[in-house]
Design a protein around this motif. Structure first.
Motif, PDB file in Angstrom:
ATOM      1  N   GLY A  91       0.769  -1.233   0.000  1.00 57.72           N
ATOM      2  CA  GLY A  91       0.000   0.000   0.000  1.00 57.72           C
ATOM      3  C   GLY A  91       0.802   1.285   0.000  1.00 57.72           C
ATOM      4  O   GLY A  91       0.264   2.348   0.212  1.00 57.72           O
ATOM      5  N   ALA A  92       2.080   1.229  -0.216  1.00 55.58           N
ATOM      6  CA  ALA A  92       2.919   2.428  -0.280  1.00 55.58           C
ATOM      7  C   ALA A  92       3.966   2.192  -1.360  1.00 55.58           C
ATOM      8  O   ALA A  92       3.927   1.187  -2.065  1.00 55.58           O
ATOM      9  N   SER A  93       4.899   3.105  -1.466  1.00 62.74           N
ATOM     10  CA  SER A  93       5.965   2.885  -2.443  1.00 62.74           C
ATOM     11  C   SER A  93       6.831   1.714  -1.970  1.00 62.74           C
ATOM     12  O   SER A  93       6.960   1.452  -0.780  1.00 62.74           O
ATOM     13  N   VAL A  94       7.412   1.019  -2.938  1.00 61.63           N
ATOM     14  CA  VAL A  94       8.176  -0.193  -2.626  1.00 61.63           C
ATOM     15  C   VAL A  94       9.578  -0.130  -3.219  1.00 61.63           C
ATOM     16  O   VAL A  94       9.893   0.718  -4.045  1.00 61.63           O
ATOM     17  N   VAL A  95      10.364  -1.091  -2.773  1.00 62.26           N
ATOM     18  CA  VAL A  95      11.729  -1.301  -3.252  1.00 62.26           C
ATOM     19  C   VAL A  95      11.782  -2.695  -3.869  1.00 62.26           C
ATOM     20  O   VAL A  95      11.209  -3.633  -3.312  1.00 62.26           O
ATOM     21  N   LEU A  96      12.471  -2.834  -4.987  1.00 65.38           N
ATOM     22  CA  LEU A  96      12.729  -4.148  -5.578  1.00 65.38           C
ATOM     23  C   LEU A  96      14.227  -4.400  -5.523  1.00 65.38           C
ATOM     24  O   LEU A  96      15.027  -3.532  -5.876  1.00 65.38           O
ATOM     25  N   ARG A 123       6.616  -3.055 -12.762  1.00 66.52           N
ATOM     26  CA  ARG A 123       6.884  -4.018 -13.851  1.00 66.52           C
ATOM     27  C   ARG A 123       8.179  -3.670 -14.591  1.00 66.52           C
ATOM     28  O   ARG A 123       9.000  -4.542 -14.875  1.00 66.52           O
ATOM     29  N   ASN A 124       8.351  -2.408 -14.916  1.00 67.50           N
ATOM     30  CA  ASN A 124       9.563  -1.962 -15.617  1.00 67.50           C
ATOM     31  C   ASN A 124      10.802  -2.219 -14.757  1.00 67.50           C
ATOM     32  O   ASN A 124      11.808  -2.742 -15.247  1.00 67.50           O
ATOM     33  N   ALA A 125      10.737  -1.868 -13.475  1.00 63.62           N
ATOM     34  CA  ALA A 125      11.877  -2.068 -12.571  1.00 63.62           C
ATOM     35  C   ALA A 125      12.204  -3.554 -12.439  1.00 63.62           C
ATOM     36  O   ALA A 125      13.378  -3.937 -12.420  1.00 63.62           O
ATOM     37  N   TYR A 126      11.188  -4.398 -12.362  1.00 63.66           N
ATOM     38  CA  TYR A 126      11.407  -5.847 -12.269  1.00 63.66           C
ATOM     39  C   TYR A 126      12.209  -6.327 -13.476  1.00 63.66           C
ATOM     40  O   TYR A 126      13.206  -7.034 -13.332  1.00 63.66           O
TER      41      TYR A 126
END
Length: 184
Positions: A91-96, A123-126
């Motif tokens: 529910g907030a910004s995440v880190v990958l 999706r792009n970051a993944y």
């Protein structure tokens, strides 16, 4: 030795080191303070059975949490769609972050992305972090999805048992400063 003072100083330091070593030997096997019942055996087994010399972030967090040290929650995912699903629950910004035993310095390898908010960004970051891990010829266990925590001081802590010096701990600034400042 160039002086008696230095000679006896070295002897005193050697005796002090030996006294510390003997004290550690006498206390070996005692349960550390703050660890829950039965957790010591589980942690010892986990470390001993780790397939690599360096624990992954997830493995290290498991050990730290057994000792009562708070860690950031995370989920290991195997696809961009799973990452989006986990991020929606956060529910907030995440880190990958790519989880790989071959990439202890994630920033340098380009396998970490911060402050991701939209499904498209996730999706792009993944795709980018997986591609960078592939270019680095790294084994990939998956991608960690974590909530973005507020900025603060990052530290790095490492430990090992050296055959000559006994237990060693290294502490220094973490994140990008590990290699940049080398202040450990």
């Amino acid at each position: 030795f160039r002086s008696m003072r230095r000679c006896f100083g070295a002897l005193a330091a050697w005796h002090h080191r030996d006294a510390v070593r003997q004290m550690l030997e006498n206390h070996r096997g005692e349960e550390p303070a703050g660890i829950s019942d039965g957790a010591k055996e589980a942690v010892t087994s986990q470390i001993a059975s780790a397939p690599n010399d360096i624990l992954t972030e997830r493995e290290a967090k498991s050990v730290l949490s057994a000792y009562g040290i708070p860690v950031v929650a995370e989920a290991l995912v195997a696809s961009a769609n799973e990452a989006v699903e986990v991020a929606a629950r956060v529910g907030a910004s995440v880190v990958l972050k790519v989880e790989s035993p071959d990439l202890p310095h994630k920033t340098e390898a380009g396998v970490i992305r911060l402050n991701l908010k939209t499904p498209a960004e996730i999706r792009n970051a993944y795709d980018v972090v997986i591609d960078n891990a592939t270019r680095a010829s790294a084994r990939v266990n998956g991608v960690l999805v974590q909530p973005m925590v507020p900025a603060g001081a990052e530290i790095m802590v490492g430990a090992r048992i050296d055959p000559q010096f006994g237990p060693l701990v290294v502490v220094g600034l973490g994140g990008i400063f590990v290699e940049l400042l080398r202040d450990t």
